[in-house]
Design a protein around this motif. Sequence first.
Motif, PDB file in Angstrom:
ATOM      1  N   CYS A 328       1.173   7.795  10.836  1.00  0.00           N
ATOM      2  CA  CYS A 328       1.464   6.370  10.630  1.00  0.00           C
ATOM      3  C   CYS A 328       1.372   5.956   9.171  1.00  0.00           C
ATOM      4  CB  CYS A 328       0.484   5.523  11.445  1.00  0.00           C
ATOM      5  SG  CYS A 328       0.664   5.647  13.234  1.00  0.00           S
ATOM      6  N   GLY A 329       0.375   6.454   8.448  1.00  0.00           N
ATOM      7  CA  GLY A 329       0.040   5.931   7.131  1.00  0.00           C
ATOM      8  C   GLY A 329       1.171   5.845   6.132  1.00  0.00           C
ATOM      9  N   ALA A 330       1.761   6.986   5.762  1.00  0.00           N
ATOM     10  CA  ALA A 330       2.816   6.997   4.751  1.00  0.00           C
ATOM     11  C   ALA A 330       4.034   6.221   5.217  1.00  0.00           C
ATOM     12  CB  ALA A 330       3.198   8.437   4.412  1.00  0.00           C
ATOM     13  N   ASN A 331       4.338   6.291   6.511  1.00  0.00           N
ATOM     14  CA  ASN A 331       5.517   5.596   7.040  1.00  0.00           C
ATOM     15  C   ASN A 331       5.325   4.085   7.035  1.00  0.00           C
ATOM     16  OD1 ASN A 331       7.072   7.951   7.652  1.00  0.00           O
ATOM     17  ND2 ASN A 331       5.696   8.324   9.360  1.00  0.00           N
ATOM     18  N   PHE A 332       4.157   3.607   7.459  1.00  0.00           N
ATOM     19  CA  PHE A 332       3.886   2.171   7.388  1.00  0.00           C
ATOM     20  C   PHE A 332       3.957   1.687   5.942  1.00  0.00           C
ATOM     21  CE2 PHE A 332       1.150   1.946  11.522  1.00  0.00           C
ATOM     22  CZ  PHE A 332       2.311   1.969  12.278  1.00  0.00           C
ATOM     23  N   GLY A 333       3.388   2.475   5.022  1.00  0.00           N
ATOM     24  CA  GLY A 333       3.415   2.095   3.615  1.00  0.00           C
ATOM     25  C   GLY A 333       4.816   2.013   3.055  1.00  0.00           C
ATOM     26  N   ALA A 334       5.662   2.988   3.386  1.00  0.00           N
ATOM     27  CA  ALA A 334       7.045   2.983   2.896  1.00  0.00           C
ATOM     28  C   ALA A 334       7.830   1.808   3.469  1.00  0.00           C
ATOM     29  CB  ALA A 334       7.725   4.303   3.252  1.00  0.00           C
ATOM     30  N   MET A 335       7.626   1.505   4.762  1.00  0.00           N
ATOM     31  CA  MET A 335       8.347   0.391   5.377  1.00  0.00           C
ATOM     32  C   MET A 335       7.876  -0.950   4.833  1.00  0.00           C
ATOM     33  SD  MET A 335       8.970   1.522   9.358  1.00  0.00           S
ATOM     34  CE  MET A 335       7.306   2.086   9.709  1.00  0.00           C
ATOM     35  N   ALA A 336       6.583  -1.044   4.517  1.00  0.00           N
ATOM     36  CA  ALA A 336       6.065  -2.282   3.937  1.00  0.00           C
ATOM     37  C   ALA A 336       6.628  -2.508   2.538  1.00  0.00           C
ATOM     38  CB  ALA A 336       4.533  -2.237   3.887  1.00  0.00           C
ATOM     39  N   MET A 337       6.838  -1.435   1.768  1.00  0.00           N
ATOM     40  CA  MET A 337       7.320  -1.549   0.399  1.00  0.00           C
ATOM     41  C   MET A 337       8.828  -1.720   0.306  1.00  0.00           C
ATOM     42  SD  MET A 337       5.083  -1.631  -1.981  1.00  0.00           S
ATOM     43  CE  MET A 337       6.158  -1.213  -3.343  1.00  0.00           C
ATOM     44  N   GLU A 338       9.559  -1.332   1.329  1.00  0.00           N
ATOM     45  CA  GLU A 338      11.022  -1.294   1.256  1.00  0.00           C
ATOM     46  C   GLU A 338      11.650  -2.625   0.817  1.00  0.00           C
ATOM     47  OE1 GLU A 338      14.780   0.441   1.364  1.00  0.00           O
ATOM     48  OE2 GLU A 338      12.784   1.306   1.330  1.00  0.00           O
ATOM     49  N   PRO A 339      11.291  -3.761   1.383  1.00  0.00           N
ATOM     50  CA  PRO A 339      11.948  -5.012   0.985  1.00  0.00           C
ATOM     51  C   PRO A 339      11.394  -5.635  -0.292  1.00  0.00           C
ATOM     52  CG  PRO A 339      10.404  -5.455   2.744  1.00  0.00           C
ATOM     53  CD  PRO A 339      10.374  -3.964   2.524  1.00  0.00           C
ATOM     54  N   VAL A 340      10.322  -5.065  -0.867  1.00  0.00           N
ATOM     55  CA  VAL A 340       9.704  -5.671  -2.053  1.00  0.00           C
ATOM     56  C   VAL A 340       9.578  -4.661  -3.193  1.00  0.00           C
ATOM     57  CG1 VAL A 340       8.472  -7.510  -0.843  1.00  0.00           C
ATOM     58  CG2 VAL A 340       7.425  -5.241  -0.999  1.00  0.00           C
ATOM     59  N   GLY A 341      10.460  -3.668  -3.204  1.00  0.00           N
ATOM     60  CA  GLY A 341      10.392  -2.626  -4.224  1.00  0.00           C
ATOM     61  C   GLY A 341      10.599  -3.131  -5.635  1.00  0.00           C
ATOM     62  N   HIS A 342      11.316  -4.248  -5.811  1.00  0.00           N
ATOM     63  CA  HIS A 342      11.576  -4.774  -7.151  1.00  0.00           C
ATOM     64  C   HIS A 342      10.337  -5.426  -7.766  1.00  0.00           C
ATOM     65  CE1 HIS A 342      12.242  -7.946  -4.222  1.00  0.00           C
ATOM     66  NE2 HIS A 342      12.161  -8.857  -5.169  1.00  0.00           N
ATOM     67  N   ILE A 343       9.285  -5.634  -6.988  1.00  0.00           N
ATOM     68  CA  ILE A 343       7.993  -6.106  -7.498  1.00  0.00           C
ATOM     69  C   ILE A 343       6.916  -5.137  -7.004  1.00  0.00           C
ATOM     70  CG2 ILE A 343       8.568  -8.539  -7.782  1.00  0.00           C
ATOM     71  CD1 ILE A 343       7.291  -9.023  -4.992  1.00  0.00           C
ATOM     72  N   ALA A 344       7.186  -3.845  -7.198  1.00  0.00           N
ATOM     73  CA  ALA A 344       6.366  -2.789  -6.584  1.00  0.00           C
ATOM     74  C   ALA A 344       4.890  -2.894  -6.936  1.00  0.00           C
ATOM     75  CB  ALA A 344       6.900  -1.413  -6.982  1.00  0.00           C
ATOM     76  N   GLY A 345       4.573  -3.182  -8.218  1.00  0.00           N
ATOM     77  CA  GLY A 345       3.170  -3.229  -8.605  1.00  0.00           C
ATOM     78  C   GLY A 345       2.414  -4.343  -7.912  1.00  0.00           C
ATOM     79  N   THR A 346       2.941  -5.563  -7.982  1.00  0.00           N
ATOM     80  CA  THR A 346       2.279  -6.700  -7.358  1.00  0.00           C
ATOM     81  C   THR A 346       2.257  -6.560  -5.838  1.00  0.00           C
ATOM     82  OG1 THR A 346       2.976  -8.137  -9.168  1.00  0.00           O
ATOM     83  CG2 THR A 346       2.277  -9.210  -7.132  1.00  0.00           C
ATOM     84  N   ALA A 347       3.392  -6.150  -5.261  1.00  0.00           N
ATOM     85  CA  ALA A 347       3.459  -5.994  -3.806  1.00  0.00           C
ATOM     86  C   ALA A 347       2.496  -4.916  -3.327  1.00  0.00           C
ATOM     87  CB  ALA A 347       4.883  -5.649  -3.382  1.00  0.00           C
ATOM     88  N   SER A 348       2.442  -3.804  -4.059  1.00  0.00           N
ATOM     89  CA  SER A 348       1.535  -2.717  -3.683  1.00  0.00           C
ATOM     90  C   SER A 348       0.083  -3.175  -3.753  1.00  0.00           C
ATOM     91  CB  SER A 348       1.753  -1.522  -4.608  1.00  0.00           C
ATOM     92  OG  SER A 348       0.830  -0.494  -4.330  1.00  0.00           O
TER      93      SER A 348
END
Length: 406
Positions: A328-348
């Motif tokens: 689950c871990g890496a997949n949930f993380g990738a899906m959470a980041m997908e729509p906000v990749g242009h603000i990756a640092g803040t979103a992460s």
Amino acid sequence: MTSHPAPAGMHPREFVAFVAAVMAVNAFGVDLMLPSLADIGHDLGVSEANHRQWIITVYMVGFGAGQLVYGPLADRYGRRIVLILTLAGFVGASIFAAGSASFAALLGARLLQGLMSASTRVLAVAIVRDGSSGRQMARTMSVAQMIFFLVPILAPTLGQLLLEFGPWRFIFYALGAFAALVLAWTLVRLPETLPAERRVPISLTTLRANYRLTLTNRYSLGYAIAASLTFGGIIAFVSLSQQIFVDGFNAGDRFTLFFAICACAMGAASFLNSRLVERLGTRLISQSAVLGLIALSIVHVAVIATGVETLWSYIFFQALSMTCIGLCGANFGAMAMEPVGHIAGTASSLQGFITSIGAVVVGSAIGQSYAGTTTPLAIGYLAIGFAVLGIIWVVEGGKLFRARMG
């Protein structure tokens, strides 16, 4: 086979190993001291066994809170300088922890360690996201996590070896030494991955806008919460492992072996995910794993209720549950980041804060319920499974196993 996009001057394999090493700073910070919890409690006058869990919990609180800071800093000043400064801070906090004269001082040092190591989670995700996204990002993170999961396998054994040569304080010196090695690697090999034209000035207006975007996107928020629940299962296991194996099953002489078996299951899951995710997708794998966790937990609760739980049945169910969580871990993380990749640092950073603090709440609730049996852990995993399934149902609009976005 798809390669892993790497920064200029770094071979893809070196890049994956570097990301794993950065993530391992935090993993060592949690797992290296597990064999020493009883010694620390005895030396610093901690009479209640469950209170020793705070050595892990306080660290995770700092780890979660610190992530709110590092994302905006990394988006403004770049990834490299923030990583360098916080790794140096972790070295200093480790030395402070080694010299602690009281349990309160140790907890303060652990909080500082967590605050410093928080950058490793934010920056590992952001650095990878700077060069990839979606399934490719999930694959890179899965390979890094596969290497990273060797740490929980090896850390308790290394911690036990350190205790053979000296007191528990040696463990904190070892933590500082490892962070210093990663710091040297960063200084020598890591270039800046965030171009100057993509850097975002720090302002309240920008932060509010980025936080609003991260928190109002249902994929970003939903999968961050889902990740927090499954991560909470890991925190509960780590916090309770020494008590369950040593006090519950009287298997202290084999504690590091049994802990390694369960951790190895997570490593195997990450390896499997890295091989399958680009072909099957993040949704199919993670949602199947959640259903598997629910099924395993139902059977485990039944085994406990009928009074036939043994050391080996616990290891069997725990290892398989960790496999499901690992998928689950890496997949949930990738899906959470997908729509906000242009603000990756803040979103992460915000997603990491949600994931870590949520995990502390879940893990502590399970851990503090321990009363000599594995019941709280089994019931906790069952609750986690159903809660995550409900979140996925809401996020995906009432449909499971969709192929969209990964």
